[in-house]
Design an enzyme around this catalytic site. Structure first.
Site, PDB file in Angstrom:
ATOM      1  N   HIS A 125       0.838  -1.187   0.119  1.00 34.54           N
ATOM      2  CA  HIS A 125       0.143   0.105  -0.204  1.00 34.54           C
ATOM      3  C   HIS A 125       1.229   0.921  -0.170  1.00 34.54           C
ATOM      4  O   HIS A 125       1.674   1.441   0.836  1.00 34.54           O
ATOM      5  CB  HIS A 125      -0.253   0.284   1.701  1.00 34.54           C
ATOM      6  CG  HIS A 125      -2.388  -0.896   1.194  1.00 34.54           C
ATOM      7  ND1 HIS A 125      -2.258  -2.068   1.141  1.00 34.54           N
ATOM      8  CD2 HIS A 125      -3.504   0.010   0.711  1.00 34.54           C
ATOM      9  CE1 HIS A 125      -3.276  -3.485   1.564  1.00 34.54           C
ATOM     10  NE2 HIS A 125      -3.683  -2.037   1.163  1.00 34.54           N
ATOM     11  N   LYS A 129      -0.748   4.836   4.549  1.00 34.41           N
ATOM     12  CA  LYS A 129      -1.274   3.815   4.755  1.00 34.41           C
ATOM     13  C   LYS A 129      -1.126   4.271   7.064  1.00 34.41           C
ATOM     14  O   LYS A 129       0.146   3.241   6.778  1.00 34.41           O
ATOM     15  CB  LYS A 129      -1.491   2.740   4.704  1.00 34.41           C
ATOM     16  CG  LYS A 129      -2.689   1.747   5.313  1.00 34.41           C
ATOM     17  CD  LYS A 129      -2.326   0.443   3.658  1.00 34.41           C
ATOM     18  CE  LYS A 129      -3.849  -0.687   4.873  1.00 34.41           C
ATOM     19  NZ  LYS A 129      -5.062  -0.295   5.078  1.00 34.41           N
TER      20      LYS A 129
HETATM   21  P1  NAD Z   1      -6.944   9.908   5.070  1.00 33.18           P
HETATM   22  O1  NAD Z   1      -6.467   9.377   6.311  1.00 33.18           O
HETATM   23  O2  NAD Z   1      -6.616  10.291   4.214  1.00 33.18           O
HETATM   24  O3  NAD Z   1      -8.340  10.007   5.534  1.00 33.18           O
HETATM   25  C1  NAD Z   1      -9.186   9.315   6.891  1.00 33.18           C
HETATM   26  C2  NAD Z   1     -10.167  10.573   7.158  1.00 33.18           C
HETATM   27  O4  NAD Z   1     -10.488  10.559   7.999  1.00 33.18           O
HETATM   28  C3  NAD Z   1      -9.088  12.471   6.858  1.00 33.18           C
HETATM   29  O5  NAD Z   1      -9.305  13.454   6.676  1.00 33.18           O
HETATM   30  C4  NAD Z   1      -8.891  12.421   8.123  1.00 33.18           C
HETATM   31  O6  NAD Z   1      -8.688  13.921   9.149  1.00 33.18           O
HETATM   32  C5  NAD Z   1     -10.483  11.524   9.111  1.00 33.18           C
HETATM   33  N1  NAD Z   1      -9.950  11.407  10.682  1.00 33.18           N
HETATM   34  C6  NAD Z   1      -8.896  10.932  11.577  1.00 33.18           C
HETATM   35  N2  NAD Z   1      -9.636  11.136  12.857  1.00 33.18           N
HETATM   36  C7  NAD Z   1     -10.612  11.207  12.660  1.00 33.18           C
HETATM   37  C8  NAD Z   1     -11.323  11.634  13.840  1.00 33.18           C
HETATM   38  N3  NAD Z   1     -11.152  11.327  15.250  1.00 33.18           N
HETATM   39  N4  NAD Z   1     -13.009  12.155  13.844  1.00 33.18           N
HETATM   40  C9  NAD Z   1     -13.365  12.620  12.337  1.00 33.18           C
HETATM   41  N5  NAD Z   1     -12.262  11.842  11.181  1.00 33.18           N
HETATM   42  C10 NAD Z   1     -11.407  12.189  11.304  1.00 33.18           C
HETATM   43  O7  NAD Z   1      -7.510   8.024   4.843  1.00 33.18           O
HETATM   44  P2  NAD Z   1      -8.075   6.775   3.152  1.00 33.18           P
HETATM   45  O8  NAD Z   1      -6.464   6.467   2.573  1.00 33.18           O
HETATM   46  O9  NAD Z   1      -9.352   7.881   3.130  1.00 33.18           O
HETATM   47  O10 NAD Z   1      -8.000   5.834   4.101  1.00 33.18           O
HETATM   48  C11 NAD Z   1      -9.359   6.370   5.149  1.00 33.18           C
HETATM   49  C12 NAD Z   1      -9.545   5.063   5.490  1.00 33.18           C
HETATM   50  O11 NAD Z   1     -10.943   3.785   4.861  1.00 33.18           O
HETATM   51  C13 NAD Z   1      -8.822   3.726   6.124  1.00 33.18           C
HETATM   52  O12 NAD Z   1      -9.479   3.126   7.385  1.00 33.18           O
HETATM   53  C14 NAD Z   1      -8.474   2.834   5.168  1.00 33.18           C
HETATM   54  O13 NAD Z   1      -7.738   1.623   5.560  1.00 33.18           O
HETATM   55  C15 NAD Z   1     -10.341   2.987   4.600  1.00 33.18           C
HETATM   56  N6  NAD Z   1     -10.030   2.043   2.863  1.00 33.18           N
HETATM   57  C16 NAD Z   1     -10.822   1.197   3.052  1.00 33.18           C
HETATM   58  C17 NAD Z   1     -11.102   0.617   1.367  1.00 33.18           C
HETATM   59  C18 NAD Z   1     -12.249  -0.052   2.279  1.00 33.18           C
HETATM   60  O14 NAD Z   1     -12.744  -0.106   0.625  1.00 33.18           O
HETATM   61  N7  NAD Z   1     -12.703  -0.492   3.306  1.00 33.18           N
HETATM   62  C19 NAD Z   1     -10.489   1.263   0.806  1.00 33.18           C
HETATM   63  C20 NAD Z   1      -9.446   2.005   0.944  1.00 33.18           C
HETATM   64  C21 NAD Z   1      -9.427   2.478   1.532  1.00 33.18           C
END
Ligand code: NAD
Length: 216
Positions: A125, A129
């Site tokens: 990744h 991540k």
């Molecule tokens: P990212 O770090 O770009 O985004 C995370 C967001 O959450 C940020 O905007 C951050 O400010 C916010 N955040 C963090 N803590 C918070 C809190 N306490 N309250 C409110 N907002 C908060 O990460 P990303 O790449 O967008 O990934 C986000 C999540 O999605 C990760 O857990 C990742 O593993 C998951 N993901 C899942 C899939 C899927 O298909 N299920 C695919 C890709 C990513």
């Protein structure tokens, strides 16, 4: 559909807003607080485990279903999410790509044929991540039905690669899934959101969303 989104300012948040452009973001939640215009019909969460409490509170406040994609949740958090399924429809998946679901189904069906082979999982990744191993690697290990070494690489901007390798003394088989862009996860989340809008309360996998769409 009117939707709410936790993690609205993140990478996946941006991708979801793009893929959901014909729908209405009425409740956005991120570290800088809430932006509310109307009650959402469905809540999505792609953020960090620390935000889960706010998402569950919003689901109870709006009494709406949930699509949960955040990975790295603790066992206790997963229990809370499962419990929510008795009140509203919840789809939880560590990976909303259809190809990963296919890989999971293949492993569940055929991994027993490789029971006496070595098996290892590797995932790559992007370098931002937070969790390792990825939620998808854990999902694939569960489908495999046995513990096995799992390797995590964090490099550049890779959206998500997963391989499951089997080998004995004479041969090797590797099954690989590669997400070519993040939009595939957002497209899956859209399918899940459409599913939960009309689903009965319960705790659903993305596999159930896809197999149910096929029966229609
Ligand atoms: P990212 O770090 O770009 O985004 C995370 C967001 O959450 C940020 O905007 C951050 O400010 C916010 N955040 C963090 N803590 C918070 C809190 N306490 N309250 C409110 N907002 C908060 O990460 P990303 O790449 O967008 O990934 C986000 C999540 O999605 C990760 O857990 C990742 O593993 C998951 N993901 C899942 C899939 C899927 O298909 N299920 C695919 C890709 C990513």
């Amino acid at each position: 559909m009117k939707y709410g989104l936790t993690g609205a300012s993140g990478r996946m948040g941006g991708e979801i807003r793009r893929v959901f452009s014909s729908h209405e973001l009425v409740f956005a939640l991120d570290l800088d607080g809430e932006n509310f215009t109307e009650n959402p019909e469905v809540m999505l969460d792609f953020s960090l485990p620390a935000a889960l409490g706010k998402t569950l509170e919003a689901v109870r406040r709006f009494s709406c279903p949930l699509v949960l994609g955040t990975t790295g949740l603790s066992a206790a958090q997963m229990e809370d999410v499962r419990g929510l399924g008795s009140a509203v429809a919840v789809v939880q998946s560590s990976n909303f790509a259809a190809g990963v679901t296919l890989l999971k189904m293949i492993l569940r069906e055929y991994a027993p044929l490789f029971a006496d082979w070595d098996a290892e999982i590797s995932e790559t990744h992007h370098n931002r991540k937070k969790d390792a191993p990825s939620g998808t690697a854990i999902l694939l290990r569960d489908a495999l039905g046995r513990d096995c070494p799992t390797h995590s690489l964090r490099l550049g901007g890779v959206p998500g690669d997963h391989s499951v390798s089997f080998a004995n003394e004479g041969e090797m088989v590797t099954l690989t899934h590669r997400a070519l862009s993040r939009s595939v996860f957002a497209l899956g989340a859209l399918k899940a959101a459409e599913f939960v809008l009309s689903a009965r309360p319960g705790f659903y996998s993305f596999e159930e969303v896809l197999t149910c769409a096929q029966r229609r």
